[in-house]
Design an enzyme around this catalytic site. Structure first.
Site, PDB file in Angstrom:
ATOM      1  N   SER A  53       0.825  -1.205   0.000  1.00 10.64           N
ATOM      2  CA  SER A  53       0.000   0.000   0.000  1.00 10.64           C
ATOM      3  C   SER A  53       0.856   1.250   0.000  1.00 10.64           C
ATOM      4  O   SER A  53       1.775   1.387   0.802  1.00 10.64           O
ATOM      5  CB  SER A  53      -0.915   0.004   1.228  1.00 10.64           C
ATOM      6  OG  SER A  53      -1.529   1.259   1.402  1.00 10.64           O
ATOM      7  N   LYS A  54       0.549   2.172  -0.907  1.00  8.14           N
ATOM      8  CA  LYS A  54       1.250   3.462  -0.945  1.00  8.14           C
ATOM      9  C   LYS A  54       1.018   4.231   0.347  1.00  8.14           C
ATOM     10  O   LYS A  54       1.905   4.914   0.840  1.00  8.14           O
ATOM     11  CB  LYS A  54       0.746   4.265  -2.144  1.00  8.14           C
ATOM     12  CG  LYS A  54       1.364   5.664  -2.275  1.00  8.14           C
ATOM     13  CD  LYS A  54       2.835   5.630  -2.611  1.00  8.14           C
ATOM     14  CE  LYS A  54       3.372   7.020  -2.896  1.00  8.14           C
ATOM     15  NZ  LYS A  54       4.801   7.019  -3.188  1.00  8.14           N
ATOM     16  N   ARG A  55      -0.180   4.086   0.920  1.00  6.39           N
ATOM     17  CA  ARG A  55      -0.497   4.786   2.168  1.00  6.39           C
ATOM     18  C   ARG A  55       0.416   4.345   3.302  1.00  6.39           C
ATOM     19  O   ARG A  55       0.641   5.074   4.260  1.00  6.39           O
ATOM     20  CB  ARG A  55      -1.959   4.537   2.559  1.00  6.39           C
ATOM     21  CG  ARG A  55      -2.957   5.153   1.593  1.00  6.39           C
ATOM     22  CD  ARG A  55      -4.374   4.814   1.994  1.00  6.39           C
ATOM     23  NE  ARG A  55      -5.335   5.299   1.023  1.00  6.39           N
ATOM     24  CZ  ARG A  55      -6.635   5.052   1.069  1.00  6.39           C
ATOM     25  NH1 ARG A  55      -7.111   4.311   2.062  1.00  6.39           N
ATOM     26  NH2 ARG A  55      -7.449   5.529   0.159  1.00  6.39           N
TER      27      ARG A  55
END
Length: 485
Positions: free
Chosen positions: A253-255
């Site tokens: 996940s980029k988050r």
């Protein structure tokens, strides 16, 4: 036989996630492996999530990795426009048609009623389902409300009983109870469609034969099929992909700070290596071969090799593969890629091509280059214990003696090149009657100040030049002398 047509349909919400790129690659390969067409469609109906410049990121990414689409927003095609926000009138027409076909209905519920329904649902653990009475309105009641310009959305009409099944090329037959499906909004009050409606209409109108998307859409696919059935349209082949995982329990996940495609490119990974690695995250070629060019994949890719098991993204494996790609380059191509990194830390008078010859086999990521070569620009402060090497049989005392001898011998070299340096030191080692390492290890240490370096003593001496080589040897002698005393 019907022409295979696939589409990559990203939302312009920023970066290109690795999972999104994998979907694009698989869509492309499914089409090209069967002589079909690959389309690009921008799904921007959710304007609240639109990020300025994101469409350019998508176009640039596809260009960098070599995914050439046959139809798209910037090149046109027979089924355009290829940007959903430009197709607003199309969705309205089909939504109204679906109402007539009894696959949808006008919902006039106010926001207050919707919020009240959600609050009442909070007391249960079941997913929220909007229980709308509007679908029971008579034709005349609906007509009256429309004439009065009452705000409305168009909702999908779900059969009250029974099941809906579909076949997926990865997961097999999937069956869902219709009672579990929510009668979601198809057309919002602003006239824009939701994803659930727009993708079905567009896929039909653009004659898409194979739909590839993440496994999180498995539960929604029966709703799409009900739409296809209501319209009397052919249902495409479905290919749902398992997620790419960071660990066995956690999705990439980029988050969470995981790298996007742009991040990997900026760190010095090659697009070819990224594509090669991503393809293998969920696809088995049926052999032990690990290296494929995009052109080779266009010929060998098949959906039978797709797995329904989540794939673990192994950064070390990607680094290794990238290093292999770097090593397979010609020296000229590697040097061209390395040049911007050299210029960050080195004087332009350096012979970059000679540095590349030393560095190419020792580099996994291009962004590692500055830290590997900045010692050539300035000698780092180093620990004197680097001169002590058990295998080379060096210690402080013999390193000091051999460095003094090396300085005296090398100061006599008139033409400073690798051949003369090698001959000079070979004569010295013979004269001293010692092992090669007892001279070359201290010399390499003095020239680099590092535990390991991209080249040995001879290569480093040639790169540094006579003046700098003798100066660094003197620094080493001084360090060893102070320790010995």
């Amino acid at each position: 036989m019907k022409e295979v047509r696939t589409r990559f349909a990203p939302s312009p919400t920023g970066y290109m996630h690795i999972g999104n790129l994998r979907t694009a690659i698989y869509e492309y390969l499914i089409a090209k492996s069967q002589g079909g067409k690959f389309l690009l469609r921008i799904e921007d109906t959710d304007q609240a999530r639109f990020v300025e410049g994101a469409i350019e990121v998508i176009l640039k990414t596809l260009s960098i990795v070599g995914l050439k689409y046959d139809e798209g927003p910037d090149i046109g095609g027979p089924f355009g426009p290829y940007v959903q926000s430009q197709r607003k009138s199309i969705y309205k027409d089909y939504a109204d048609k679906l109402v007539k076909l009894e696959g949808a209905y006008y919902c006039f519920c106010s926001k207050e009623r919707l919020e009240s329904s959600k609050k009442n649902n909070d007391s249960t653990s079941d997913p929220f389902k909007h229980m709308c009475h509007c679908k029971n309105l008579s034709v005349s009641e609906v007509s009256e409300k429309l004439k009065s310009n009452e705000p409305y959305v168009i909702r999908q009409r779900i059969p009250e009983g029974g099941t809906t099944s579909f076949h997926d090329l990865v997961y097999g037959t999937v069956t869902v109870e219709n009672s579990e499906l929510d009668e979601g909004v198809l057309l919002k009050s602003d006239g824009l469609p939701t994803y659930n409606f727009a993708n079905v209409v567009d896929d039909h109108l653009m004659e898409i034969t194979h739909v590839v998307r993440g496994s999180e859409y498995l539960s929604s696919t029966p709703k799409y099929n009900l739409l296809y059935t209501a319209f009397g349209w052919d249902i495409p082949e479905y290919i749902h992909l398992p997620p790419i995982m960071k660990t066995a329990e956690k999705k990439l996940s980029k988050r969470e700070g995981d790298a996007s495609f742009e991040d990997f490119i900026s760190k010095g990974y090659l697009p070819e290596a990224i594509v090669n690695y991503i393809v293998l995250l969920g696809w088995n070629p049926g052999s032990n071969e690990e290296f494929f060019s995009l052109q080779e994949l266009e010929k060998s890719f098949n959906t039978e090799g797709l797995s329904k098991s989540p794939a673990i993204f192994d950064l070390n494996k990607l680094k290794w593969m990238n290093g292999e790609y770097l090593r397979r380059l010609s020296l000229e191509d590697f040097n061209a890629l390395a040049l911007p990194y050299y210029k960050q830390v080195l004087d332009s008078k350096m012979d970059f091509k000679k540095i590349s010859a030393l560095l190419q086999k020792r580099t996994e990521i291009l962004s590692e280059i500055p830290e590997k070569v900045d010692f050539l620009n300035s000698l780092p402060d180093y620990d004197i214990m680097l001169y002590v090497h058990k295998k080379m049989k060096t210690d402080v005392a013999n390193s000091l003696n051999n460095l003094r001898a090396a300085k005296e011998a090398m100061s006599t070299i008139e033409t400073w090149d690798l051949a003369n340096i090698e001959e000079n030191l070979a004569n010295l080692i013979s004269k001293l009657e010692v092992k090669n390492g007892q001279v070359l290890w201290p010399l390499r240490t003095a020239l680099s100040g590092l535990e390991s370096s991209p080249g040995g003593a001879l290569e480093l001496a040639e790169l540094l030049g006579k003046t700098e080589t003798l100066r660094r040897i003197e620094v080493g002698i001084s360090k060893l002398t102070n320790t010995a005393s």
